[in-house]
Design an enzyme around this catalytic site. Structure first.
Site, PDB file in Angstrom:
ATOM      1  N   CYS A   1       7.548  25.208  26.165  1.00  0.00           N
ATOM      2  CA  CYS A   1       8.124  25.707  24.932  1.00  0.00           C
ATOM      3  C   CYS A   1       9.351  26.544  25.266  1.00  0.00           C
ATOM      4  O   CYS A   1       9.348  27.320  26.223  1.00  0.00           O
ATOM      5  CB  CYS A   1       7.172  26.559  24.107  1.00  0.00           C
ATOM      6  SG  CYS A   1       5.711  25.689  23.583  1.00  0.00           S
TER       7      CYS A   1
ATOM      8  N   ARG B   1      11.920  22.147  28.442  1.00  0.00           N
ATOM      9  CA  ARG B   1      10.671  22.905  28.452  1.00  0.00           C
ATOM     10  C   ARG B   1       9.605  22.315  27.537  1.00  0.00           C
ATOM     11  O   ARG B   1       8.442  22.730  27.572  1.00  0.00           O
ATOM     12  CB  ARG B   1      10.927  24.358  28.037  1.00  0.00           C
ATOM     13  CG  ARG B   1      11.916  25.083  28.902  1.00  0.00           C
ATOM     14  CD  ARG B   1      12.130  26.480  28.394  1.00  0.00           C
ATOM     15  NE  ARG B   1      10.960  27.286  28.594  1.00  0.00           N
ATOM     16  CZ  ARG B   1      10.687  27.953  29.707  1.00  0.00           C
ATOM     17  NH1 ARG B   1      11.518  27.903  30.720  1.00  0.00           N
ATOM     18  NH2 ARG B   1       9.590  28.656  29.801  1.00  0.00           N
TER      19      ARG B   1
ATOM     20  N   TRP C   1       6.112  22.300  23.269  1.00  0.00           N
ATOM     21  CA  TRP C   1       5.237  21.455  24.066  1.00  0.00           C
ATOM     22  C   TRP C   1       3.831  21.801  23.574  1.00  0.00           C
ATOM     23  O   TRP C   1       3.346  22.910  23.792  1.00  0.00           O
ATOM     24  CB  TRP C   1       5.389  21.780  25.547  1.00  0.00           C
ATOM     25  CG  TRP C   1       4.633  20.847  26.448  1.00  0.00           C
ATOM     26  CD1 TRP C   1       5.045  19.632  26.907  1.00  0.00           C
ATOM     27  CD2 TRP C   1       3.335  21.063  27.008  1.00  0.00           C
ATOM     28  NE1 TRP C   1       4.079  19.077  27.706  1.00  0.00           N
ATOM     29  CE2 TRP C   1       3.025  19.930  27.783  1.00  0.00           C
ATOM     30  CE3 TRP C   1       2.395  22.087  26.919  1.00  0.00           C
ATOM     31  CZ2 TRP C   1       1.821  19.795  28.487  1.00  0.00           C
ATOM     32  CZ3 TRP C   1       1.196  21.954  27.608  1.00  0.00           C
ATOM     33  CH2 TRP C   1       0.921  20.817  28.388  1.00  0.00           C
TER      34      TRP C   1
ATOM     35  N   ASN D   1       5.580  31.195  22.770  1.00  0.00           N
ATOM     36  CA  ASN D   1       5.270  30.354  23.917  1.00  0.00           C
ATOM     37  C   ASN D   1       4.063  30.985  24.589  1.00  0.00           C
ATOM     38  O   ASN D   1       4.083  32.172  24.908  1.00  0.00           O
ATOM     39  CB  ASN D   1       6.498  30.341  24.861  1.00  0.00           C
ATOM     40  CG  ASN D   1       6.228  29.620  26.169  1.00  0.00           C
ATOM     41  OD1 ASN D   1       5.245  28.908  26.297  1.00  0.00           O
ATOM     42  ND2 ASN D   1       7.122  29.817  27.129  1.00  0.00           N
ATOM     43  N   GLY D   2       2.989  30.218  24.783  1.00  0.00           N
ATOM     44  CA  GLY D   2       1.782  30.771  25.394  1.00  0.00           C
ATOM     45  C   GLY D   2       0.556  30.307  24.645  1.00  0.00           C
ATOM     46  O   GLY D   2       0.628  29.383  23.832  1.00  0.00           O
TER      47      GLY D   2
ATOM     48  N   GLU E   1       5.374  12.203  47.284  1.00  0.00           N
ATOM     49  CA  GLU E   1       6.451  12.578  46.365  1.00  0.00           C
ATOM     50  C   GLU E   1       7.071  11.331  45.714  1.00  0.00           C
ATOM     51  O   GLU E   1       7.361  11.313  44.514  1.00  0.00           O
ATOM     52  CB  GLU E   1       7.506  13.392  47.135  1.00  0.00           C
ATOM     53  CG  GLU E   1       8.758  13.772  46.370  1.00  0.00           C
ATOM     54  CD  GLU E   1       8.509  14.601  45.117  1.00  0.00           C
ATOM     55  OE1 GLU E   1       7.377  15.043  44.870  1.00  0.00           O
ATOM     56  OE2 GLU E   1       9.475  14.767  44.344  1.00  0.00           O
TER      57      GLU E   1
ATOM     58  N   LYS F   1       7.130  10.662  41.688  1.00  0.00           N
ATOM     59  CA  LYS F   1       8.395  10.444  40.968  1.00  0.00           C
ATOM     60  C   LYS F   1       8.321   9.157  40.168  1.00  0.00           C
ATOM     61  O   LYS F   1       8.691   9.120  39.002  1.00  0.00           O
ATOM     62  CB  LYS F   1       9.536  10.372  41.994  1.00  0.00           C
ATOM     63  CG  LYS F   1      10.807  10.998  41.605  1.00  0.00           C
ATOM     64  CD  LYS F   1      10.903  12.480  41.793  1.00  0.00           C
ATOM     65  CE  LYS F   1       9.743  13.288  41.308  1.00  0.00           C
ATOM     66  NZ  LYS F   1       9.801  14.685  41.657  1.00  0.00           N
TER      67      LYS F   1
ATOM     68  N   GLU G   1       5.828   9.493  37.110  1.00  0.00           N
ATOM     69  CA  GLU G   1       6.164  10.395  35.999  1.00  0.00           C
ATOM     70  C   GLU G   1       7.329   9.897  35.143  1.00  0.00           C
ATOM     71  O   GLU G   1       7.354  10.164  33.949  1.00  0.00           O
ATOM     72  CB  GLU G   1       6.367  11.843  36.457  1.00  0.00           C
ATOM     73  CG  GLU G   1       7.607  12.144  37.225  1.00  0.00           C
ATOM     74  CD  GLU G   1       7.709  13.630  37.608  1.00  0.00           C
ATOM     75  OE1 GLU G   1       7.272  14.496  36.838  1.00  0.00           O
ATOM     76  OE2 GLU G   1       8.238  13.906  38.688  1.00  0.00           O
TER      77      GLU G   1
ATOM     78  N   HIS H   1      -9.074   2.581  55.330  1.00  0.00           N
ATOM     79  CA  HIS H   1     -10.323   3.203  54.874  1.00  0.00           C
ATOM     80  C   HIS H   1     -10.532   3.007  53.375  1.00  0.00           C
ATOM     81  O   HIS H   1     -11.302   3.723  52.758  1.00  0.00           O
ATOM     82  CB  HIS H   1     -10.323   4.695  55.217  1.00  0.00           C
ATOM     83  CG  HIS H   1     -10.233   4.947  56.692  1.00  0.00           C
ATOM     84  ND1 HIS H   1     -11.273   4.703  57.553  1.00  0.00           N
ATOM     85  CD2 HIS H   1      -9.200   5.357  57.464  1.00  0.00           C
ATOM     86  CE1 HIS H   1     -10.907   4.981  58.792  1.00  0.00           C
ATOM     87  NE2 HIS H   1      -9.633   5.381  58.761  1.00  0.00           N
TER      88      HIS H   1
ATOM     89  N   LYS I   1       9.173  20.701  31.820  1.00  0.00           N
ATOM     90  CA  LYS I   1       9.745  21.107  33.108  1.00  0.00           C
ATOM     91  C   LYS I   1       8.981  22.283  33.722  1.00  0.00           C
ATOM     92  O   LYS I   1       8.681  22.281  34.896  1.00  0.00           O
ATOM     93  CB  LYS I   1      11.213  21.485  32.897  1.00  0.00           C
ATOM     94  CG  LYS I   1      11.936  21.898  34.154  1.00  0.00           C
ATOM     95  CD  LYS I   1      12.256  20.709  35.015  1.00  0.00           C
ATOM     96  CE  LYS I   1      12.923  21.081  36.313  1.00  0.00           C
ATOM     97  NZ  LYS I   1      12.750  20.011  37.312  1.00  0.00           N
TER      98      LYS I   1
HETATM   99  O1  M6R Z   1       8.717  24.883  38.903  1.00  0.00           O
HETATM  100  P1  M6R Z   1       7.696  24.422  39.899  1.00  0.00           P
HETATM  101  O2  M6R Z   1       8.294  23.956  41.170  1.00  0.00           O
HETATM  102  O3  M6R Z   1       6.620  25.443  40.128  1.00  0.00           O
HETATM  103  O4  M6R Z   1       7.005  23.169  39.214  1.00  0.00           O
HETATM  104  C1  M6R Z   1       5.898  22.540  39.803  1.00  0.00           C
HETATM  105  C2  M6R Z   1       5.611  21.228  39.149  1.00  0.00           C
HETATM  106  O5  M6R Z   1       5.319  21.390  37.793  1.00  0.00           O
HETATM  107  C3  M6R Z   1       6.784  20.243  39.286  1.00  0.00           C
HETATM  108  O6  M6R Z   1       7.164  20.066  40.613  1.00  0.00           O
HETATM  109  C4  M6R Z   1       6.414  18.878  38.667  1.00  0.00           C
HETATM  110  O7  M6R Z   1       5.412  18.261  39.425  1.00  0.00           O
HETATM  111  C5  M6R Z   1       7.650  17.986  38.552  1.00  0.00           C
HETATM  112  N1  M6R Z   1       7.681  17.361  37.263  1.00  0.00           N
HETATM  113  C6  M6R Z   1       7.704  16.902  39.557  1.00  0.00           C
HETATM  114  O8  M6R Z   1       8.825  16.105  39.419  1.00  0.00           O
END
Ligand code: M6R
Length: 615
Positions: A2, A27, A74, A98-99, A482, A486, A489, A505, A610
């Site tokens: 948010c 956000r 969000w 926000n919260g 990673e 990527k 997502e 395994h 984000k």
């Molecule tokens: O701001 P941060 O690095 O703490 O965020 C952690 C994760 O939320 C962030 O890396 C998330 O997994 C990304 N969307 C990955 O691309």
């Protein structure tokens, strides 16, 4: 999660608020709204979906007024809808939040018994009801907000305005971020700096429990009980254009291409090749402090967790110190073995991820020394750390983290060299060699980015896949994790990252012609291919023997891997510990082009935000 923005000043503010929200849309983006207070009273305009829907609605009815609040949501409580969008209004009071308010059901029941009718399913709406009631009993707006806060349990960044107190915003913070922006004849509040950068660079980051009254003449900071507080004004050196796309189709694409510059900024002034040592501004670690430590415990989430897995290899190899890496959400609630001999490293791009912040606090409460690797200057995690290593990547707006990952790796490498030097496990000539390799990285990153057209072709070829497996060994295993994160997502293709040696395994059962496998197979040094390389050649053969299709990331000049793979992307070779910074780039570009080809919303993928500021 948010985004909040607020303004009090001499200008009509509806458009200004929307411009701010655009910078905060990363956000959360399932609905948005603004409330503006003018001569005709309080007007609220809200719309489900992206900000563009709100803009369309505002085009039809732009509310007039010079005091206003805006929000991009969000969803936590209540589905995305017009009714659940913020601001929420009741009895002449409008609020954005926000919260999460944990006792909202209880409070809602009490208010409903007193005749209140609720227009949304959100926890936030109770604030408007509570504050309006307090105001009716004769309190000023600040006291009414204090009264309401005394009744709620939970987390909040809150901004409130009321018809009874024109030209005033009241804001409060508990666990969710808020920053005040100071102008000449106007003042601002926002969840994050980019929302207000076009207007001011002078900001105050609010701390837990802070409460502020904002008028166009100034800001008054107190705690919740009303005791005056002084907080430092910080000057932000990010420019507004750093948060623009600069001709790229998406922020993610721009951020992938910014990595050479970002790495230069992470390394600048810190690595002295000549002296074979590292100078970490913001870190007070010295030989005596380090001698008192017996382990490093890293906490992080998502991409930052993947960077931390590589960071562990760097610290263990160069500083010979044991390193544990935990998912922050798992660390907090399992009685972790951490004490005053532990260096707890919290890694976070945003510096405000709730689980990472919570774990960091948990570790510190057990006596650990806290070091933060963060990108956002002045963020909550950075503020709570004894030592801070900023990555200086610049604003990362795309939800999928890219330059945050590579700069976190560079930061870990600097830390590993420094710890190695302080502990005497790394001599100056060896450190010099490592730092030379680090210094060359931005140039190698540029060279890797030149392979984009080939990577794009490979991406198009495999973009209709339903699943994809990423394999890596040693330092390349976190890159496989990673790469898979990527791809899933942003393209919504199911992907898994695996340690290549684990394939036999279980996951090998999945291999057939419909399961493409991306294999991270760079050689480990110029002189020797390295054991991980030799082993992964075997894994590629295993995949091929089962009809699997291989996309390989290999070293320039290698002929063995390209012979075995359907597609091979050749990348520059560097020091094995730094190689992930290079080999992750083709995985980023591959995911980007698959997603773009499939037509997904690359910068704002579904269901994500984000900064994850709720547990
Ligand atoms: O701001 P941060 O690095 O703490 O965020 C952690 C994760 O939320 C962030 O890396 C998330 O997994 C990304 N969307 C990955 O691309």
């Amino acid at each position: 999660m948010c985004g909040i923005v607020g303004y009090v000043g001499d200008e009509e503010c509806a458009t200004l608020l929307v411009d701010g929200l655009r910078k905060l849309e990363y956000r959360g983006y399932d609905s948005a709204g603004v409330a503006v207070l003018g001569k005709e009273g309080l007007s609220v305009v809200r719309a489900k979906g992206k900000l563009a829907n709100l803009e369309k609605r505002l085009g039809e009815q732009t509310p007039r007024g010079m005091t206003g609040i805006g929000h991009t949501r969000w969803a936590t409580h209540g589905k995305p809808s017009d009714e659940n969008a913020h601001p929420h209004k009741y009895g002449g009071v409008a609020v954005v939040h926000n919260g999460i308010i944990e006792n909202h059901l209880e409070l809602k029941e009490t208010l409903a018994r007193a005749g209140h009718k609720f227009a949304s399913e959100t926890d936030t709406e109770i604030f408007a009801h509570l504050i309006a009631d307090e105001e009716k009993s004769g309190k000023t707006l600040p006291d009414a907000v204090r009264g309401a806060l005394a009744k709620v349990k939970g987390t909040y960044a809150l901004a409130v305005m009321s018809e009874r107190s024109p030209e005033m915003l009241v804001v409060a913070k508990n666990a969710s971020p808020l920053v005040l922006g100071l102008g000449e004849t106007c003042n601002f509040v926002a969840s994050d700096v980019p929302a207000i950068l076009a207007h001011t660079r002078d900001v105050i980051f609010l701390e837990e429990g802070d409460f502020a009254v904002i008028t166009k003449k100034g800001v008054q900071l107190t705690d919740r009980a009303g005791n005056k507080l002084a907080r430092a004004v910080r000057r932000i050196d990010w420019t507004p254009t750093m948060a623009e796309k600069n001709g790229h189709k998406h922020f993610m694409h721009k951020e992938i291409h910014e990595q050479a510059r970002a790495l230069t900024d992470t390394i600048r002034g810190r690595a002295s090749v000549e002296e074979g040592d590292v100078y970490l501004d913001g870190c007070k670690l010295d030989a005596k402090t380090v001698a008192g430590l017996n382990k490093v415990h890293v906490v992080a989430c998502g991409t930052s967790w993947h960077a931390s897995l590589t960071g562990k290899l760097m610290i263990e190899t160069l500083a010979r110190m044991p390193v544990e890496v935990d998912l922050a959400s798992e660390f907090r609630y399992r009685q972790p073995l951490v004490d005053s001999r532990t260096l707890c490293v919290a890694v976070s791009q945003s510096g405000e991820t709730a689980d990472t912040l919570g774990s960091f606090r948990e570790a510190k409460s057990r006596g650990a020394r806290g070091l933060a690797i963060c990108n956002v200057v002045g963020s909550a995690i950075a503020r709570e750390a004894e030592d801070v290593l900023y990555t200086h990547a610049g604003p990362e707006i795309g939800v999928a983290s890219t330059k945050a990952f590579t700069t976190q790796l560079a930061a870990f490498f600097l830390l590993a060299v420094r710890l190695g030097r302080l502990r005497g496990t790394l001599d100056a000539p060896t450190a010099r060699k490592h730092l030379e390799a680090l210094r060359e990285l931005p140039m190698l990153v540029e060279r890797t980015l030149k392979h984009e057209a080939e990577i794009q072709q490979a991406a198009y070829k495999f973009s209709a896949s339903r699943d994809l497996l990423f394999l890596g060994r040693g330092p390349q295993f976190p890159v496989a994790l990673e790469g898979a994160l990527k791809l899933k997502e942003i393209s919504y293709i199911h992907a898994e990252g695996y340690a290549a040696g684990e394939m036999k395994h279980g996951p090998i059962a999945l291999i057939d012609e419909n399961m493409p496998v991306m294999v991270l197979a760079p050689r480990e040094s110029e002189t020797e291919p390295g054991v991980n390389y030799e082993k992964i050649l075997g894994n590629i053969q295993e995949v091929k023997a089962r009809g699997g299709r291989v996309i390989a990331i290999c070293s320039e000049g290698d002929t063995m891997v390209p012979d075995l793979a359907e597609c091979a992307i050749a990348i520059p070779q560097t020091n094995a510990l730094l190689q992930p910074i290079i080999s992750v780039i083709p995985t980023q570009l591959f995911s980007y082009h698959v997603a773009d080809h499939r037509g997904t919303d690359v910068d704002q993928p579904r269901n994500l935000a984000k900064s994850v500021t709720v547990e």
